[in-house]
Motif scaffolding. Structure first.
Motif, PDB file in Angstrom:
ATOM      1  N   THR A 258     -28.229 -50.924  91.772  1.00 21.38           N
ATOM      2  CA  THR A 258     -29.228 -49.896  91.471  1.00 21.38           C
ATOM      3  C   THR A 258     -29.454 -49.854  89.974  1.00 21.38           C
ATOM      4  OG1 THR A 258     -27.515 -48.216  91.275  1.00 21.38           O
ATOM      5  CG2 THR A 258     -28.532 -48.467  93.424  1.00 21.38           C
ATOM      6  N   PRO A 259     -30.565 -49.285  89.533  1.00 22.02           N
ATOM      7  CA  PRO A 259     -30.810 -49.189  88.084  1.00 22.02           C
ATOM      8  C   PRO A 259     -29.832 -48.253  87.413  1.00 22.02           C
ATOM      9  CG  PRO A 259     -32.431 -47.928  89.305  1.00 22.02           C
ATOM     10  CD  PRO A 259     -31.657 -48.705  90.312  1.00 22.02           C
ATOM     11  N   LEU A 260     -29.556 -48.533  86.136  1.00 23.78           N
ATOM     12  CA  LEU A 260     -28.694 -47.651  85.363  1.00 23.78           C
ATOM     13  C   LEU A 260     -29.429 -46.361  85.083  1.00 23.78           C
ATOM     14  CD1 LEU A 260     -27.387 -50.333  82.889  1.00 23.78           C
ATOM     15  CD2 LEU A 260     -26.471 -49.677  85.094  1.00 23.78           C
ATOM     16  N   LYS A 261     -28.817 -45.257  85.474  1.00 26.04           N
ATOM     17  CA  LYS A 261     -29.518 -43.986  85.386  1.00 26.04           C
ATOM     18  C   LYS A 261     -29.586 -43.479  83.966  1.00 26.04           C
ATOM     19  CE  LYS A 261     -29.893 -39.783  88.033  1.00 26.04           C
ATOM     20  NZ  LYS A 261     -29.285 -38.949  89.053  1.00 26.04           N
ATOM     21  N   SER A 262     -28.533 -43.707  83.190  1.00 26.00           N
ATOM     22  CA  SER A 262     -28.525 -43.241  81.808  1.00 26.00           C
ATOM     23  C   SER A 262     -27.608 -44.113  81.003  1.00 26.00           C
ATOM     24  CB  SER A 262     -28.049 -41.794  81.738  1.00 26.00           C
ATOM     25  OG  SER A 262     -27.882 -41.401  80.405  1.00 26.00           O
TER      26      SER A 262
ATOM     27  N   VAL B  10     -47.268 -47.045  81.553  1.00 27.83           N
ATOM     28  CA  VAL B  10     -46.561 -48.193  82.135  1.00 27.83           C
ATOM     29  C   VAL B  10     -47.449 -48.823  83.192  1.00 27.83           C
ATOM     30  CG1 VAL B  10     -44.715 -48.782  83.757  1.00 27.83           C
ATOM     31  CG2 VAL B  10     -44.167 -47.575  81.666  1.00 27.83           C
ATOM     32  N   ILE B  11     -47.438 -50.155  83.242  1.00 28.04           N
ATOM     33  CA  ILE B  11     -48.113 -50.910  84.299  1.00 28.04           C
ATOM     34  C   ILE B  11     -47.047 -51.570  85.158  1.00 28.04           C
ATOM     35  CG2 ILE B  11     -49.696 -52.795  84.834  1.00 28.04           C
ATOM     36  CD1 ILE B  11     -51.063 -52.309  82.178  1.00 28.04           C
ATOM     37  N   THR B  12     -47.196 -51.462  86.488  1.00 25.28           N
ATOM     38  CA  THR B  12     -46.230 -52.065  87.404  1.00 25.28           C
ATOM     39  C   THR B  12     -46.689 -53.461  87.808  1.00 25.28           C
ATOM     40  OG1 THR B  12     -47.287 -51.197  89.390  1.00 25.28           O
ATOM     41  CG2 THR B  12     -45.714 -49.763  88.271  1.00 25.28           C
ATOM     42  N   GLU B  13     -45.823 -54.108  88.553  1.00 24.43           N
ATOM     43  CA  GLU B  13     -46.111 -55.464  89.011  1.00 24.43           C
ATOM     44  C   GLU B  13     -47.341 -55.500  89.909  1.00 24.43           C
ATOM     45  OE1 GLU B  13     -43.158 -59.050  90.372  1.00 24.43           O
ATOM     46  OE2 GLU B  13     -43.091 -57.205  91.539  1.00 24.43           O
TER      47      GLU B  13
ATOM     48  N   ILE C  51     -38.417 -52.038  79.009  1.00 28.12           N
ATOM     49  CA  ILE C  51     -38.345 -52.410  80.421  1.00 28.12           C
ATOM     50  C   ILE C  51     -37.226 -53.425  80.588  1.00 28.12           C
ATOM     51  CG2 ILE C  51     -39.589 -53.396  82.366  1.00 28.12           C
ATOM     52  CD1 ILE C  51     -42.176 -52.513  81.045  1.00 28.12           C
ATOM     53  N   SER C  52     -36.329 -53.153  81.520  1.00 26.05           N
ATOM     54  CA  SER C  52     -35.230 -54.081  81.773  1.00 26.05           C
ATOM     55  C   SER C  52     -35.745 -55.290  82.547  1.00 26.05           C
ATOM     56  CB  SER C  52     -34.122 -53.385  82.554  1.00 26.05           C
ATOM     57  OG  SER C  52     -34.567 -53.055  83.854  1.00 26.05           O
ATOM     58  N   ASP C  53     -34.900 -56.301  82.639  1.00 19.95           N
ATOM     59  CA  ASP C  53     -35.281 -57.522  83.329  1.00 19.95           C
ATOM     60  C   ASP C  53     -35.559 -57.261  84.811  1.00 19.95           C
ATOM     61  OD1 ASP C  53     -35.634 -60.417  83.171  1.00 19.95           O
ATOM     62  OD2 ASP C  53     -33.913 -60.501  84.524  1.00 19.95           O
ATOM     63  N   SER C  54     -34.946 -56.205  85.351  1.00 23.87           N
ATOM     64  CA  SER C  54     -35.162 -55.848  86.755  1.00 23.87           C
ATOM     65  C   SER C  54     -36.388 -54.976  86.953  1.00 23.87           C
ATOM     66  CB  SER C  54     -33.931 -55.130  87.310  1.00 23.87           C
ATOM     67  OG  SER C  54     -33.647 -53.986  86.549  1.00 23.87           O
ATOM     68  N   GLY C  55     -37.082 -54.595  85.856  1.00 21.79           N
ATOM     69  CA  GLY C  55     -38.314 -53.839  85.966  1.00 21.79           C
ATOM     70  C   GLY C  55     -38.173 -52.343  85.864  1.00 21.79           C
ATOM     71  N   HIS C  56     -36.998 -51.859  85.437  1.00 19.70           N
ATOM     72  CA  HIS C  56     -36.801 -50.413  85.296  1.00 19.70           C
ATOM     73  C   HIS C  56     -37.146 -49.985  83.861  1.00 19.70           C
ATOM     74  CE1 HIS C  56     -33.983 -51.390  88.692  1.00 19.70           C
ATOM     75  NE2 HIS C  56     -34.749 -50.432  89.220  1.00 19.70           N
TER      76      HIS C  56
ATOM     77  N   HIS D 131     -40.457 -48.920  91.482  1.00 19.92           N
ATOM     78  CA  HIS D 131     -41.498 -49.851  91.040  1.00 19.92           C
ATOM     79  C   HIS D 131     -40.908 -50.848  90.054  1.00 19.92           C
ATOM     80  CE1 HIS D 131     -44.744 -47.350  92.758  1.00 19.92           C
ATOM     81  NE2 HIS D 131     -43.982 -46.324  92.385  1.00 19.92           N
ATOM     82  N   ILE D 132     -41.550 -51.988  89.960  1.00 18.01           N
ATOM     83  CA  ILE D 132     -41.159 -53.003  88.989  1.00 18.01           C
ATOM     84  C   ILE D 132     -42.185 -52.979  87.860  1.00 18.01           C
ATOM     85  CG2 ILE D 132     -40.765 -55.458  88.593  1.00 18.01           C
ATOM     86  CD1 ILE D 132     -39.949 -55.714  91.505  1.00 18.01           C
ATOM     87  N   ALA D 133     -41.764 -52.489  86.714  1.00 15.43           N
ATOM     88  CA  ALA D 133     -42.672 -52.372  85.568  1.00 15.43           C
ATOM     89  C   ALA D 133     -42.750 -53.698  84.825  1.00 15.43           C
ATOM     90  CB  ALA D 133     -42.199 -51.274  84.636  1.00 15.43           C
ATOM     91  N   ILE D 134     -43.939 -53.986  84.299  1.00 16.28           N
ATOM     92  CA  ILE D 134     -44.122 -55.245  83.551  1.00 16.28           C
ATOM     93  C   ILE D 134     -44.639 -54.997  82.133  1.00 16.28           C
ATOM     94  CG2 ILE D 134     -44.479 -56.625  85.623  1.00 16.28           C
ATOM     95  CD1 ILE D 134     -47.507 -56.463  85.059  1.00 16.28           C
TER      96      ILE D 134
END
Length: 803
Positions: free
Chosen positions: A358-362, A107-110, A54-59, A93-96
């Motif tokens: 935006t999140p990095l797609k790949s 995965v569990i989200t915020e 999980i990235s710091d941004s939640g992806h 969603h922001i994953a934690i």
């Protein structure tokens, strides 16, 4: 502020689970390899042959094997990914927290929402189905912990444990051994954390106690025996911080790291404290057949099986004691996760100013393309300074080859890719607008909350004012009563009377009044601060709204222009697509004809294959027969060689026997000749003795006493003797030596003459007599000898009687 997290990986990379790129897939790394995905990472997990972080941004990003859809990217044709791939359906969603099992992921989200995907054969996804899911699916809310095992899953909600998946070993703790497709509550205890292993489950209570359930063939429950349990059993440990389950079990406690189960360090049915480091252990993990831990000084220790370099010690030798991993080049490790035969660990965060909308797609190979900002192309390296080319440069360098159909397909894929890219840009623009709207909505909600709080404070202030007013009225009434007493009684008496009657009440009222005044002052100050804060928030909200509106006003026309351009581009692409579709139709007709020809060829190939199979079977039969014949020939050759050798030995023996027999026969012939001569002489002597007697009887008056001789016999006497001897000799068998005797005239000597007697050497001439022939001849000779002796005795006695 953005940056990247230092990453160290080692072990097997057979499915790309280390994220080192496709050109490194399949290698084994016995020492830590430094890399970076140019993104900050806060959580990670490893499964059997895939991993996720999980990235710091939640992806959420996944890499490795995509069997059963456990990467969650929705692509059923992608077998594996050797670089991190974004789970796009969770980008809103922001994953934690993330957990990887053998073949599924959770995965569990915020917000506490639980999503799962991957293999659902045993119901381990918890969505009520026994089937695979290639994209994340909602499972439940209010979740604060989750753990994926081999074929089951555990989740914690409101300190209650829920389980689903395979229950064949009792690992669900439901009191029965059956699978569950929904998350079933199994414990009412205050559960803080859960960990699912291969065939068992462990959880930590809020009172820092550990409970286990499930399979116990290797002592992994830690209850002192090897009996499995379908319900939770307490492990004899106190002050525990965390439980880790795999093939065995680990527990991090306040006084150290404990182990139970079976591994290379031995078998322990109850918790055993491990000597790992002199500093406290802060994190640990269990791999397929190895253990790994980190102490408070960021030192990493590993032990167990090392056939794939999973210990990170620079070799492939197993260790039965904890050994420090020294290949980090001075870097500190803060977190790690272990898979089936690999490890991924996180180092320090390096922060720098970078903006990602935006999140990095790949994260393709060694790079990270940022879709919303084309000029920000991130690169990733195995070692500092090493970079690769961009994804679109790499794709443009690929050689075009194949048939017209594949070319058309690639062109359509390219068009589809460009269309999707434009759509993604439009989605990103809509996302920006949505984010601005959400921020505005958030400000409005905060303002509404502050207003509500302000209203509550006003109501409380109004209520306090009313209470204060009531208290003032009560004081006013009391004062009036006091004045009445003053008028009726003397002053001193009035004072005493008032003190006696209302003294305690007056004190209480004064105290209440002071408290109410103090509370009123506090409320007024709070109200003033709230009003000031509300004013500031309204100003900030108005300012942010104006800025947002201005930014949206500036960006929306540009986005509309882009969308218009994209629509025009889409129309142009549709026209091209129609052209390509027409070509594709022609190609499909050609392909259909080709398929028909291929069917005919397939039938012919099948016939030829059957004929080849039949010929192969015939050849195999011939080979088998040939092998049997060769074996028979070899056996005959061996027998022939043995018989030749035996024949040669027999020939030598026969030659020896022939020589020996020849010698025996020669000696025997000599002996027989001697015996015959003696017999002849004896016979002649006998005959001569008979003549002398006869002469003495006939000529009695012979006075000279001359010595008689054969010539003194008469002719009649000689004839009688000759006839008697001839009769005796004629009665002998042909093979008798006496048969060859010849009675000559007594008046002359016997001249040399030929005889009909044949020696044994002549009788067996031209052939080699065997021992039976020789024994028979010898026996015959002995019998003849005895008969001759008997005849001689009879002859002697008979002649004497006759004479």
């Amino acid at each position: 502020m953005e940056g990247f997290t230092e990453i160290f990986v080692w072990g097997m990379d057979n499915c790309g689970q280390l994220g080192l790129g496709g050109h490194n897939r399949g290698k084994k790394y016995a020492s830590p390899v430094f890399c970076s995905f140019n993104i900050l990472i806060k959580e990670l997990s490893c499964g059997e042959d895939h991993s996720a972080f999980i990235s710091d941004s939640g992806h959420v990003y996944c890499m490795g094997s995509n069997s059963n859809g456990k990467l969650g990217i929705g692509d059923r044709h992608k077998v594996f990914s050797s670089s991190p791939s974004l789970v796009e359906s969770l980008s809103q969603h922001i994953a934690i927290k993330v957990s990887c099992g053998w073949t599924h992921t959770a995965v569990i989200t915020e917000e506490g929402v639980l999503f799962t995907w991957g293999n659902g054969e045993y119901g381990q996804l918890g969505n009520g189905l026994y089937e695979d899911s290639w994209t994340p699916k909602f499972v439940m809310k209010n979740t604060h912990d989750v753990s994926c095992g081999a074929r089951h899953m555990g989740a914690v909600s409101f300190n209650t444990l829920y389980m689903c998946g395979s229950g064949e070993m009792g690992q669900l703790g439901t009191g029965r051994r059956q699978n569950e497709a929904f998350l079933i509550p199994v414990s009412n205890a205050n559960v803080a954390q859960v960990s699912c292993g291969v065939f068992h489950t462990g959880f930590l209570s809020t009172s820092n106690e550990i409970f286990t359930m499930g399979g116990n063939s290797f002592g992994q429950l830690g209850i002192g025996n090897k009996k499995s349990s379908i319900s939770a059993q307490k492990v004899p440990l106190k002050d525990c911080i965390r439980i880790i389950c795999g093939n065995c079990s680990l527990a991090i406690c306040s006084d150290g790291l404990y182990f139970w189960g079976t591994s290379i360090i031995g078998e322990h049915l109850t918790p055993k404290k491990l000597k790992v480091s002199s500093f406290p252990i802060i994190d640990a993990a269990i791999g397929g057949s190895f253990l790994i831990a980190i102490d408070s000084k960021c030192n990493v220790f590993s032990w167990g099986n090392n056939s794939n370099g999973e210990l990170g010690l620079g070799d492939f030798e197993s260790r039965d004691i904890a050994t420090m991993v020294t290949g980090f080049k001075g870097k500190k490790i803060t977190k790690l996760a272990a898979g089936g035969n690999f490890v991924i660990s996180l180092g320090m965060n390096n922060r720098e100013k970078k903006e990602y909308k935006t999140p990095l797609k790949s994260i393709e190979g060694n790079r990270i393309p940022v879709l919303s900002n084309r000029e920000n192309i991130e690169r990733y390296s195995h070692s500092p300074g090493q970079t690769d080319n961009l994804a679109w440069e790499s794709s443009n360098k690929k050689t075009r080859k194949g048939s017209r159909e594949s070319f058309s397909k690639k062109s359509l894929d390219k068009i589809e890719y460009e269309r999707n890219s434009y759509r993604n840009l439009a989605k990103n623009a809509e996302l920006q607008a949505s984010l601005l709207k959400n921020e505005s909505k958030t400000f409005k909600e905060d303002n509404f909350i502050l207003k509500s709080e302000n209203q509550i404070l006003k109501e409380e202030n109004f209520s306090l004012k009313n209470e204060n007013k009531v208290l003032k009225e009560e004081i006013y009434l009391i004062r009036n009563e006091i004045e009445g007493f003053k008028n009726k009684l003397p002053t001193d008496q009035v004072v005493e009377k008032v003190k006696e009657t209302y003294g305690a009440e007056i004190k209480s009222l004064k105290t209440q009044l002071e408290a109410q005044c103090s509370l009123q002052n506090d409320l007024e100050s709070d109200l003033k601060r709230a009003l000031d804060q509300n004013t500031l928030l309204e100003d900030s909200l108005e300012k942010a709204y104006k800025e947002t509106s201005a930014q949206a006003t500036r960006e929306i026309p540009e986005l509309y222009k882009k969308i218009q351009g994209l629509e025009e581009e889409r129309k142009r692409l549709i026209e091209k697509s129609e052209t390509y579709e027409e070509r594709l139709g022609n190609l499909q007709i050609l392909v259909q004809k080709t398929n028909e020809e291929n069917l005919i060829m397939d039938k012919r190939v099948q016939e030829l294959t059957d004929e080849i199979r039949r010929l192969n079977n015939f050849i195999q039969e011939l080979q088998f027969s040939n092998e049997n014949l060769n074996q028979i020939v070899q056996n005959h050759e061996s027998s022939y060689i043995a018989m030749n050798y035996e024949n040669s030995e027999l020939q030598e023996k026969v030659l020896q026997m022939h020589s020996h027999n020849k010698e025996i026969m020669t000696n025997f012939e000599k002996e027989v000749s001697i015996k015959a001569k003696e017999f002849k002489d004896k016979t002649i002597g006998i005959l001569n003795g008979q003549k002398a007697n006869t002469t003495r009887n006939i000529i009695s008056d012979d006075k000279e006493g001359q010595h008689s001789s054969r010539k003194d016999l008469s002719t009649n006497q000689q004839a009688k003797i000759k006839n008697a001897v001839s009769k005796i000799l004629d009665s002998k068998p042909p093979e008798s030596p006496l048969k060859n005797l010849r009675v000559s005239s007594p008046t002359r000597k016997s001249p040399d003459r030929s005889t009909t007697y044949r020696p044994l050497s002549q009788e067996f001439a031209g052939k080699t007599p065997n021992k039976y022939d020789i024994k028979g001849k010898i026996q015959n000779l002995i019998q003849n000898r005895s008969r001759i002796e008997k005849k001689i005795k009879l002859l002697e006695s008979g002649e004497e009687n006759n004479l």
